[in-house]
Design a protein around this motif. Structure first.
Motif, PDB file in Angstrom:
ATOM      1  N   ARG A 153       0.827  -1.182   0.000  1.00 34.63           N
ATOM      2  CA  ARG A 153       0.000   0.000   0.000  1.00 34.63           C
ATOM      3  C   ARG A 153       0.874   1.250   0.000  1.00 34.63           C
ATOM      4  O   ARG A 153       2.069   1.195   0.263  1.00 34.63           O
ATOM      5  N   ASP A 161      -1.006  15.878  -4.926  1.00 37.99           N
ATOM      6  CA  ASP A 161      -1.890  15.332  -3.897  1.00 37.99           C
ATOM      7  C   ASP A 161      -1.285  15.625  -2.518  1.00 37.99           C
ATOM      8  O   ASP A 161      -0.331  16.389  -2.403  1.00 37.99           O
ATOM      9  N   SER A 185      -6.578  13.742  -3.423  1.00 35.84           N
ATOM     10  CA  SER A 185      -6.760  13.106  -4.718  1.00 35.84           C
ATOM     11  C   SER A 185      -8.196  12.671  -4.966  1.00 35.84           C
ATOM     12  O   SER A 185      -8.702  12.754  -6.086  1.00 35.84           O
ATOM     13  N   ASP A 186      -8.862  12.206  -3.912  1.00 30.02           N
ATOM     14  CA  ASP A 186     -10.234  11.678  -4.028  1.00 30.02           C
ATOM     15  C   ASP A 186     -10.304  10.589  -5.098  1.00 30.02           C
ATOM     16  O   ASP A 186     -11.113  10.647  -6.027  1.00 30.02           O
ATOM     17  N   ASP A 187      -9.395   9.610  -4.947  1.00 29.14           N
ATOM     18  CA  ASP A 187      -9.304   8.484  -5.896  1.00 29.14           C
ATOM     19  C   ASP A 187      -9.099   8.947  -7.337  1.00 29.14           C
ATOM     20  O   ASP A 187      -9.613   8.333  -8.278  1.00 29.14           O
ATOM     21  N   GLY A 188      -8.364  10.041  -7.489  1.00 31.23           N
ATOM     22  CA  GLY A 188      -8.034  10.517  -8.821  1.00 31.23           C
ATOM     23  C   GLY A 188      -9.028  11.487  -9.421  1.00 31.23           C
ATOM     24  O   GLY A 188      -8.769  12.059 -10.479  1.00 31.23           O
ATOM     25  N   LYS A 189     -10.153  11.724  -8.774  1.00 33.84           N
ATOM     26  CA  LYS A 189     -11.188  12.578  -9.350  1.00 33.84           C
ATOM     27  C   LYS A 189     -10.733  14.028  -9.488  1.00 33.84           C
ATOM     28  O   LYS A 189     -11.207  14.755 -10.369  1.00 33.84           O
ATOM     29  N   HIS A 234      -4.276  11.483 -14.486  1.00 33.68           N
ATOM     30  CA  HIS A 234      -4.558  10.053 -14.349  1.00 33.68           C
ATOM     31  C   HIS A 234      -4.862   9.414 -15.704  1.00 33.68           C
ATOM     32  O   HIS A 234      -4.485   8.263 -15.948  1.00 33.68           O
TER      33      HIS A 234
END
Length: 295
Positions: free
Chosen positions: A152, A206, A226-230, A236
């Motif tokens: 991770r 990020d 980052s918000d999972d790349g959003k 991305h």
């Protein structure tokens, strides 16, 4: 020598008509090499006469006969200059380039031979570092390689870690640069930004802690979740495209040669708005660069 003739375009038929023979290619290299005048590599004399072979130059003082390819990245290539030009043109103008297996089949050469020459081309495709990214610049890291279980964060294991910077412009995206790094530390991330990004740029990363100390140098650097790349859709998507290209064309890239593939990808990407001149620029770089040998 002034106003040298340059090949401009991506049409393969026009290219084949322009470069029909070995002498056509030698002439092109000679005009680049001595565009701003001749100077003997051995004695420094600036006067010459015709050499023993076409487009060679022989020093009037010490009689050293110099080939157009001597001292360039074309020096001692294992096949003709004509084939070298054709390989360079294919790699530059095809949207995804060409794998060494494809080159081997098309030009009837050993794959290892094609790989060696393509590696030289990739070195010439490295950024000149003369045009740092400006304006809004998004930066992020990504891994290349198969996923590892129970890994991770920034722990990369056997995977290759790459940092990427991408210009965000009004109507989309601009230029981009990427570099392989060992660790996502502030030292390595800072070295990358110093090479490729203007100090006046509005850098956005990020919330990784490795970027926080860099605000001392890049005073406009801001960090955003980052918000999972959003919040970083453009960069991305760029990462997805790089990974897809590596898998689809090259299948596997070793760590020691990964930078060459990143150079190749971004040479084409950054030159997409002037694709017709990319071949000429590549040949100019290969003539200007000293010979390099594979270990």
């Amino acid at each position: 020598m002034e106003n040298r003739a340059t090949f401009v375009g991506v049409n393969s038929i026009k290219f084949n008509q322009y470069f029909k023979t070995e002498e056509d290619c030698l002439k092109y290299v000679a005009e680049i090499k001595w565009e701003f005048g001749y100077k003997c590599k051995r004695c420094g004399n600036e006067r010459f006469f015709k050499g023993a072979r076409p487009y060679h130059r022989r020093c009037l003082k010490c009689k050293y006969d110099e080939s157009p390819t001597a001292g360039t990245m074309f020096d001692k290539v294992k096949f003709s200059l004509l084939i070298s030009f054709h390989i360079a043109f294919k790699i530059v103008t095809k949207k995804k380039g060409m794998s060494t297996l494809e080159l081997s089949r098309e030009f009837e050469l050993r794959q290892k031979t094609c790989w060696g020459f393509k590696w030289k081309i990739q070195q010439a495709m490295a950024s000149s570092l003369s045009n740092p990214l400006q304006g809004i610049v998004h930066v992020d890291e990504f891994f290349v390689g198969s996923p590892e279980k129970q890994k991770r964060g920034r722990a990369k294991g056997d995977k290759k870690l790459v940092v990427l910077a991408l210009e965000i412009v009004g109507n989309g995206v601009g230029r981009a640069y990427a570099e392989i790094i060992e660790h996502a530390s502030s030292k390595e991330l800072g070295a990358f930004l110093n090479k490729y990004v203007s100090k006046d740029a509005q850098v956005v990363s990020d919330e990784w802690k490795g970027y926080t100390p860099l605000k001392k140098v890049f005073t406009k650097l801001g960090q955003l979740a980052s918000d999972d790349g959003k919040n970083f859709n453009d960069i991305h998507l760029h990462i997805v495209n790089i990974k897809g290209w590596l898998r689809g064309i090259h299948h596997h890239c070793s760590k020691e040669h990964m930078q060459g593939y990143l150079n190749e990808y971004h040479y084409r990407y950054n030159g997409r708005s002037h694709a017709g001149s990319m071949f000429d620029l590549l040949i100019k770089r290969m003539v200007a660069n000293a010979p390099i040998r594979l270990k």
